[in-house]
Design a protein around this motif. Structure first.
Motif, short mmCIF file in Angstrom:
data_model
loop_
_atom_site.label_atom_id
_atom_site.label_comp_id
_atom_site.label_asym_id
_atom_site.label_seq_id
_atom_site.Cartn_x
_atom_site.Cartn_y
_atom_site.Cartn_z
N LEU A 1 0.85 -1.19 0.00
CA LEU A 1 0.00 0.00 0.00
C LEU A 1 0.88 1.24 0.00
O LEU A 1 1.84 1.33 0.79
N VAL A 2 0.56 2.18 -0.87
CA VAL A 2 1.34 3.41 -0.97
C VAL A 2 0.41 4.55 -1.31
O VAL A 2 -0.64 4.34 -1.93
N GLN A 3 0.78 5.75 -0.92
CA GLN A 3 -0.01 6.92 -1.26
C GLN A 3 0.29 7.36 -2.69
O GLN A 3 1.38 7.09 -3.22
N ALA A 4 -0.67 8.04 -3.28
CA ALA A 4 -0.47 8.57 -4.62
C ALA A 4 0.80 9.43 -4.67
O ALA A 4 1.06 10.21 -3.74
N GLY A 5 1.55 9.25 -5.73
CA GLY A 5 2.82 9.95 -5.86
C GLY A 5 4.01 9.18 -5.32
O GLY A 5 5.16 9.56 -5.57
N GLY A 6 3.73 8.11 -4.62
CA GLY A 6 4.80 7.31 -4.03
C GLY A 6 5.37 6.29 -4.99
O GLY A 6 5.02 6.26 -6.18
N SER A 7 6.24 5.44 -4.46
CA SER A 7 6.95 4.46 -5.27
C SER A 7 6.88 3.08 -4.63
O SER A 7 6.77 2.94 -3.41
N LEU A 8 6.93 2.07 -5.49
CA LEU A 8 7.05 0.69 -5.05
C LEU A 8 7.96 -0.03 -6.03
O LEU A 8 8.05 0.36 -7.21
N ARG A 9 8.57 -1.09 -5.54
CA ARG A 9 9.42 -1.91 -6.42
C ARG A 9 8.96 -3.35 -6.31
O ARG A 9 8.91 -3.91 -5.22
N LEU A 10 8.63 -3.93 -7.46
CA LEU A 10 8.23 -5.33 -7.52
C LEU A 10 9.39 -6.16 -8.06
O LEU A 10 10.19 -5.67 -8.87
N SER A 11 9.46 -7.40 -7.61
CA SER A 11 10.46 -8.32 -8.11
C SER A 11 9.80 -9.59 -8.60
O SER A 11 8.74 -9.99 -8.09
N CYS A 12 10.43 -10.21 -9.56
CA CYS A 12 9.93 -11.48 -10.12
C CYS A 12 11.12 -12.40 -10.27
O CYS A 12 12.12 -12.04 -10.91
N ALA A 13 11.02 -13.57 -9.70
CA ALA A 13 12.09 -14.56 -9.79
C ALA A 13 11.57 -15.82 -10.46
O ALA A 13 10.53 -16.35 -10.05
N ALA A 14 12.28 -16.26 -11.48
CA ALA A 14 11.92 -17.49 -12.18
C ALA A 14 12.97 -18.55 -11.87
O ALA A 14 14.16 -18.27 -11.87
N SER A 15 12.50 -19.76 -11.61
CA SER A 15 13.43 -20.85 -11.29
C SER A 15 12.90 -22.15 -11.86
O SER A 15 11.73 -22.25 -12.25
N GLY A 16 13.77 -23.15 -11.88
CA GLY A 16 13.38 -24.45 -12.39
C GLY A 16 14.10 -24.80 -13.67
O GLY A 16 15.22 -24.34 -13.90
N THR A 17 13.44 -25.58 -14.49
CA THR A 17 14.04 -26.05 -15.74
C THR A 17 13.86 -24.98 -16.81
O THR A 17 12.86 -24.96 -17.52
N ILE A 18 14.85 -24.11 -16.94
CA ILE A 18 14.79 -23.00 -17.89
C ILE A 18 15.96 -23.10 -18.84
O ILE A 18 17.11 -23.09 -18.41
N PHE A 19 15.64 -23.21 -20.12
CA PHE A 19 16.70 -23.24 -21.13
C PHE A 19 17.06 -21.84 -21.58
O PHE A 19 18.22 -21.45 -21.57
N THR A 20 16.04 -21.08 -21.97
CA THR A 20 16.28 -19.71 -22.39
C THR A 20 14.98 -18.91 -22.28
O THR A 20 13.90 -19.44 -22.46
N PHE A 21 15.14 -17.64 -21.98
CA PHE A 21 13.99 -16.74 -21.91
C PHE A 21 13.76 -16.09 -23.26
O PHE A 21 14.70 -15.77 -23.98
N ASN A 22 12.52 -15.84 -23.57
CA ASN A 22 12.16 -15.02 -24.72
C ASN A 22 11.80 -13.62 -24.24
O ASN A 22 12.25 -12.62 -24.82
N ASN A 23 11.02 -13.55 -23.19
CA ASN A 23 10.53 -12.28 -22.68
C ASN A 23 10.02 -12.47 -21.25
O ASN A 23 9.49 -13.53 -20.92
N ILE A 24 10.22 -11.47 -20.43
CA ILE A 24 9.60 -11.45 -19.11
C ILE A 24 8.90 -10.11 -18.97
O ILE A 24 9.48 -9.07 -19.32
N GLY A 25 7.70 -10.14 -18.46
CA GLY A 25 6.97 -8.90 -18.34
C GLY A 25 5.94 -8.93 -17.24
O GLY A 25 5.81 -9.93 -16.51
N TRP A 26 5.24 -7.83 -17.13
CA TRP A 26 4.24 -7.68 -16.08
C TRP A 26 2.88 -7.38 -16.70
O TRP A 26 2.77 -6.64 -17.69
N TYR A 27 1.86 -7.95 -16.09
CA TYR A 27 0.47 -7.66 -16.39
C TYR A 27 -0.18 -7.23 -15.09
O TYR A 27 0.33 -7.52 -14.00
N ARG A 28 -1.31 -6.57 -15.21
CA ARG A 28 -2.06 -6.24 -14.01
C ARG A 28 -3.55 -6.42 -14.25
O ARG A 28 -4.04 -6.31 -15.37
N HIS A 29 -4.23 -6.70 -13.16
CA HIS A 29 -5.66 -6.94 -13.23
C HIS A 29 -6.33 -6.17 -12.11
O HIS A 29 -6.16 -6.49 -10.94
#
Length: 121
Positions: free
Chosen positions: A11-39
């Motif tokens: 939770l943050v007030q308008a005008g503020g900042s947040l930092r999200l992180s995403c970690a992928a693990s497991g059987t990964i050969f190569t990435f094509n793209n990583i991105g964010w969606y929101r709902h």
């Protein structure tokens, strides 16, 4: 098996900042793209941004200039720095990793469980 885990919402007030992180693990050969969606409640899922394997970044117009996506390839992690947050940024944010699990596999989409971002006015 691939796991995608997001963290950093809150939770943050308008005008503020947040930092999200995403970690992928497991059987990964190569990435094509990583991105964010929101709902957001009552709305359709919205693409936010993404970063390709070559480092090219793309942003939705609604977040351009305020959000920055970055990648740590060695750690298979992606961060989303969100500045100048607005109440309309309130949503559950999901990380999407599009990748191959082997040299012969097709591209697959893997999703995290989501992290809530709430911006109060």
């Amino acid at each position: 098996q691939v796991q995608v885990v997001e963290s950093g919402g809150g939770l943050v007030q308008a005008g503020g900042s947040l930092r999200l992180s995403c970690a992928a693990s497991g059987t990964i050969f190569t990435f094509n793209n990583i991105g964010w969606y929101r709902h957001a409640t009552g709305k359709q899922r919205e693409w936010v941004d993404g970063i390709t394997s070559g480092g090219t970044t793309n942003y939705a117009d609604s977040v351009k200039g305020r959000f920055t996506i970055s990648r740590d390839s060695a750690k298979n992690t992606v961060s989303l720095q969100m500045n100048s947050l607005k109440p309309e940024d309130t949503a559950v944010y999901y990380c999407n990793a599009r990748l191959r699990t082997s040299v012969s596999s097709g591209l697959g989409d893997y999703w995290g469980q989501g992290t809530q971002v709430t911006v109060s006015s």
